[in-house]
Write an enzyme that holds these catalytic residues in place. Sequence first.
Site, PDB file in Angstrom:
ATOM      1  N   LYS A 139      72.133 -33.732  -6.846  1.00  0.00           N
ATOM      2  CA  LYS A 139      70.732 -33.159  -6.788  1.00  0.00           C
ATOM      3  C   LYS A 139      69.650 -34.011  -7.011  1.00  0.00           C
ATOM      4  O   LYS A 139      70.064 -34.882  -7.732  1.00  0.00           O
ATOM      5  CB  LYS A 139      70.573 -32.056  -7.076  1.00  0.00           C
ATOM      6  CG  LYS A 139      71.438 -30.764  -6.804  1.00  0.00           C
ATOM      7  CD  LYS A 139      71.928 -30.069  -5.606  1.00  0.00           C
ATOM      8  CE  LYS A 139      72.521 -29.038  -5.713  1.00  0.00           C
ATOM      9  NZ  LYS A 139      74.485 -29.412  -6.237  1.00  0.00           N
ATOM     10  N   GLY A 140      68.989 -34.985  -5.820  1.00  0.00           N
ATOM     11  CA  GLY A 140      68.185 -35.436  -5.647  1.00  0.00           C
ATOM     12  C   GLY A 140      68.051 -37.124  -5.224  1.00  0.00           C
ATOM     13  O   GLY A 140      67.802 -38.573  -5.670  1.00  0.00           O
ATOM     14  N   CYS A 141      69.845 -37.324  -4.915  1.00  0.00           N
ATOM     15  CA  CYS A 141      69.474 -38.653  -4.697  1.00  0.00           C
ATOM     16  C   CYS A 141      69.289 -38.745  -3.366  1.00  0.00           C
ATOM     17  O   CYS A 141      70.146 -37.451  -2.445  1.00  0.00           O
ATOM     18  CB  CYS A 141      71.456 -38.619  -4.255  1.00  0.00           C
ATOM     19  SG  CYS A 141      71.536 -38.864  -6.126  1.00  0.00           S
ATOM     20  N   GLN A 142      69.500 -39.726  -2.349  1.00  0.00           N
ATOM     21  CA  GLN A 142      69.392 -39.091  -1.185  1.00  0.00           C
ATOM     22  C   GLN A 142      70.483 -39.533  -0.120  1.00  0.00           C
ATOM     23  O   GLN A 142      71.210 -38.948   0.786  1.00  0.00           O
ATOM     24  CB  GLN A 142      68.451 -40.985  -0.831  1.00  0.00           C
ATOM     25  CG  GLN A 142      67.866 -41.066   0.583  1.00  0.00           C
ATOM     26  CD  GLN A 142      67.818 -42.731   1.027  1.00  0.00           C
ATOM     27  OE1 GLN A 142      67.797 -43.784   0.000  1.00  0.00           O
ATOM     28  NE2 GLN A 142      66.706 -42.581   2.429  1.00  0.00           N
ATOM     29  N   SER A 143      71.982 -40.053  -1.135  1.00  0.00           N
ATOM     30  CA  SER A 143      72.776 -40.484  -0.458  1.00  0.00           C
ATOM     31  C   SER A 143      73.723 -39.344  -1.579  1.00  0.00           C
ATOM     32  O   SER A 143      73.252 -39.078  -1.817  1.00  0.00           O
ATOM     33  CB  SER A 143      73.493 -41.815  -0.611  1.00  0.00           C
ATOM     34  OG  SER A 143      72.985 -42.428  -1.568  1.00  0.00           O
TER      35      SER A 143
END
Length: 140
Positions: A49-53
């Site tokens: 969670k919290g990753c753009q990709s």
Amino acid sequence: MEIKEIQEEIIDEFSFFDDWMQRYEHMISLGKSLPLIDEQNKTDEYLIKGCQSKVWVFPEFKDGKVYFTADSDAIITKGIVALLLRVFSNQTPQDILNADTSFIDVIGLKEHLSPTRANGLVSMIKQLKMYALAYQSQLN
């Protein structure tokens, strides 16, 4: 090999490159050597969670050590997660929890990432340490 030694090895590797284009190319090649997650584990449960990709990290606990496999749909992110797995995989939960991640600043990675990628990097480290904490609590 101990975490500190692996981090020193990475710092030495990155010091060979004159500019960030070469460092990005190196990270892309590291991403290609990433121990890939089994397709059946590419589920929301293992999504960071919290990753753009999209980044999936799958932990396994064997013989007192944590092993990670991973994948990402973005080539640079795949390189970043490959770097982290090189440091944290095949280590004890306690060593992962105690590990300092200043090597990331030393190689200049965080400052050369977009803010969203830098946040993703922090999320990846946090998740790897959370897995280690879960396994550590099983030992106690």
